[in-house]
Scaffold this active site. Structure first.
Site, PDB file in Angstrom:
ATOM      1  N   LYS A 175      34.016  45.163  42.654  1.00  0.00           N
ATOM      2  CA  LYS A 175      33.063  44.932  41.447  1.00  0.00           C
ATOM      3  C   LYS A 175      33.867  43.836  40.668  1.00  0.00           C
ATOM      4  O   LYS A 175      34.778  43.404  39.990  1.00  0.00           O
ATOM      5  CB  LYS A 175      33.631  46.251  40.399  1.00  0.00           C
ATOM      6  CG  LYS A 175      32.683  46.041  39.042  1.00  0.00           C
ATOM      7  CD  LYS A 175      33.080  46.676  38.104  1.00  0.00           C
ATOM      8  CE  LYS A 175      33.649  45.927  36.916  1.00  0.00           C
ATOM      9  NZ  LYS A 175      32.982  45.010  36.210  1.00  0.00           N
ATOM     10  N   GLU A 250      47.589  43.586  37.641  1.00  0.00           N
ATOM     11  CA  GLU A 250      48.054  42.200  37.104  1.00  0.00           C
ATOM     12  C   GLU A 250      47.193  42.206  35.765  1.00  0.00           C
ATOM     13  O   GLU A 250      46.056  42.224  35.884  1.00  0.00           O
ATOM     14  CB  GLU A 250      48.170  41.137  37.955  1.00  0.00           C
ATOM     15  CG  GLU A 250      48.894  41.171  39.179  1.00  0.00           C
ATOM     16  CD  GLU A 250      50.171  41.295  39.043  1.00  0.00           C
ATOM     17  OE1 GLU A 250      50.454  40.665  37.655  1.00  0.00           O
ATOM     18  OE2 GLU A 250      51.108  41.682  39.714  1.00  0.00           O
ATOM     19  N   CYS A 284      45.643  34.148  32.044  1.00  0.00           N
ATOM     20  CA  CYS A 284      46.804  35.052  31.637  1.00  0.00           C
ATOM     21  C   CYS A 284      48.155  34.557  31.619  1.00  0.00           C
ATOM     22  O   CYS A 284      48.975  34.924  31.174  1.00  0.00           O
ATOM     23  CB  CYS A 284      46.702  36.301  32.680  1.00  0.00           C
ATOM     24  SG  CYS A 284      46.764  35.703  34.521  1.00  0.00           S
ATOM     25  N   GLU A 380      48.510  38.865  23.033  1.00  0.00           N
ATOM     26  CA  GLU A 380      47.566  37.924  23.688  1.00  0.00           C
ATOM     27  C   GLU A 380      46.379  37.537  23.291  1.00  0.00           C
ATOM     28  O   GLU A 380      45.668  38.167  22.646  1.00  0.00           O
ATOM     29  CB  GLU A 380      47.445  38.535  25.235  1.00  0.00           C
ATOM     30  CG  GLU A 380      46.633  37.326  26.123  1.00  0.00           C
ATOM     31  CD  GLU A 380      46.248  38.095  27.386  1.00  0.00           C
ATOM     32  OE1 GLU A 380      46.625  37.510  28.453  1.00  0.00           O
ATOM     33  OE2 GLU A 380      45.995  39.243  27.615  1.00  0.00           O
TER      34      GLU A 380
END
Length: 479
Positions: A175, A250, A284, A380
């Protein structure tokens, strides 16, 4: 006329069961529709999983060199189409041409790398303590691998999941992220042309609540590899592990670069700016915290502001210094963090404003006087926002670097060999760099984080990537 794309299931391009579609648009020109994709549901996803399951045994029995030949051929086809893939990536995701071209090349290299590695998959021979005994191991594929990938590296991350999964003999259902799925479709096309058997790779587009959750929870899926936010990743993990699936996550990062008092400040500013502002901060592994010794703090702030102010903005195809955010919601999130930081008392040294032009553009932001408890020092942001934090010595710098929930990538800029080695030993991060930016990693080394950045189960890339997609048997052959 926008491209009309379909799901790829059992070797055929098929419409969704729902009959509904969604659009991707150009982040630099949001009124321009790039393509439409199926808005798939659980039934579509189950059909793809069934196709992968039916193809599993035959693909697992295909010799490794033959699997590798197909991967290598697909890599060559992608190489022939590099320019058009680069343009498609720019138009859906917003990267600059240089950034997108580098990412496409990474995917090409990954397919060639795992194409060659497929011939070496087999096992090892050990010495037995008994006479007349052969002792060895074999490795086997897990079966069906379910992959859920993000928009920020829309071809590289799918490639470093798909290629090792196929090399090891697994079938795949993927996906891709709805914001930029086009390059995954092009990968599927290349693999199809390279001779991949029907059902070995299946691509289904649609919302995570339907497609992603079905992949994570389906009993015929043997392994799930996810890259994305920590909040979603934890949900995927809980769903996938209910029936014992192997899972690899991750997730986010709050990556520091420590700048020592021994560092060359101009070099440090270059390293931090590249890590913080490249790919519009949408990585990231982006450097979001510069932890700077107080003796060079003011000089560093001035230098990194100069780098931020020198960045030009524009459509990625024009190859400027920075492209737009991928979407309006991502832009709004960055602007919200800029406001939060100012409300909490940080000093905005430069930038942080939306540009008065079409598209989702924002100036890179540099904050000084940042306290470690502020949200921009802990959360973040996923945008070009740098928090510069002063420290009095290297011990404090290490403490501040580790004092977050994440542990993905970290770097130090120093001319002190002892500091460099202490950093390697004491930093809580899966990727550790000395005198280099936090972003970027060669394709043949393990990639993964610690703490909330990862499930801390299996790494991706290189031999570690193959480890995730295989399981071993130990064999005693007595004669």
């Amino acid at each position: 006329m926008p491209d009309q794309r379909l799901n790829y299931v059992s070797g055929e391009w098929t419409a969704s069961n729902t009959g509904e579609t969604f659009e991707t648009t150009d982040p630099a020109n949001p009124d321009e529709v790039i393509a439409t994709y199926p808005q798939s549901d659980a039934e579509d996803t189950e059909r793809a999983i069934e196709a992968a399951n039916e193809a599993s045994d035959e693909w697992a029995e295909t010799p490794g060199p033959e699997r590798g030949r197909i991967l290598t051929a697909a890599g060559s086809l992608l190489d022939q189409r590099k320019d058009e893939l680069t343009e498609l990536l720019v138009r859906e995701e917003g990267k600059t041409r240089s950034e997108a071209g580098g990412e496409v090349q990474r995917a090409i290299d990954i397919f060639h790398y795992f194409g060659s590695k497929a011939s070496d998959i087999g096992g090892t021979v050990k010495s037995s303590s008994a006479r007349d005994t052969n002792l060895y191991t074999t490795v086997e594929p897990l079966g069906v691998a379910g992959l859920i990938t993000p928009w920020n590296y829309p071809i590289a991350i799918p490639a470093w999941k798909i290629a090792p999964a196929l090399a090891a003999g697994n079938t795949v259902v993927i996906k891709p992220a709805t914001l930029a799925p086009g390059v995954v479709h092009e990968m599927a096309e290349a693999l199809d042309e390279a001779g991949l058997p029907d059902g070995v790779l299946n691509v289904v587009t649609g919302p995570g609540s339907e497609v992603g959750s079905t992949i994570a929870g389906h009993e015929a899926v043997d392994a799930v590899s996810f890259t994305g936010s920590t909040a979603v990743g934890n949900t995927v993990y809980d769903t996938a592990t209910e029936d014992g699936k192997r899972v690899q996550l991750e997730m986010g990062g709050k990556n520091p670069t420590i700048v020592s008092d021994s560092a060359d400040v101009e070099q440090a500013a270059d390293i931090v700016a590249d890590g913080a502002f490249g790919v519009t901060g949408q990585a990231c592994t982006a450097a979001s915290r510069a932890i700077v010794h107080e003796d060079v703090y003011d000089e560093f702030v001035d230098a990194v502001v100069d780098r931020a102010a020198a960045i030009d903005h524009g459509h990625g195809l024009d190859d400027p210094g920075m492209g737009p955010h991928v979407s309006e919601s991502e832009l709004e999130s960055t602007l919200e963090y800029v406001e939060i930081a100012q409300d909490e008392g940080a000093t905005l040294e430069y930038g942080g404003s939306e540009l008065d032009r079409e598209g989702y553009y924002v100036e890179p932001a540099v904050f000084s006087d940042v306290d470690t408890e502020m949200r921009i020092a802990q959360e973040e942001v996923f945008g070009p926002v740098l928090a510069v934090i002063p420290v009095s010595d290297f011990d404090e710098a290490l403490y501040v670097a580790n004092d977050v929930d994440y542990g993905l990538s970290a770097s130090v800029v120093t001319d002190d060999h002892t500091e460099a080695n202490r950093f390697v030993d004491e930093i809580e991060a899966g990727v550790v760099k000395i005198n280099e930016k936090t972003t970027g990693l060669e394709l043949h080394v393990p990639f993964g984080g610690m703490k909330d950045s990862s499930s801390e189960t299996y790494r991706e890339q290189g031999d570690a990537g193959l480890d995730f997609y295989t399981i071993s048997k130990t064999v005693y052959d007595n004669y």
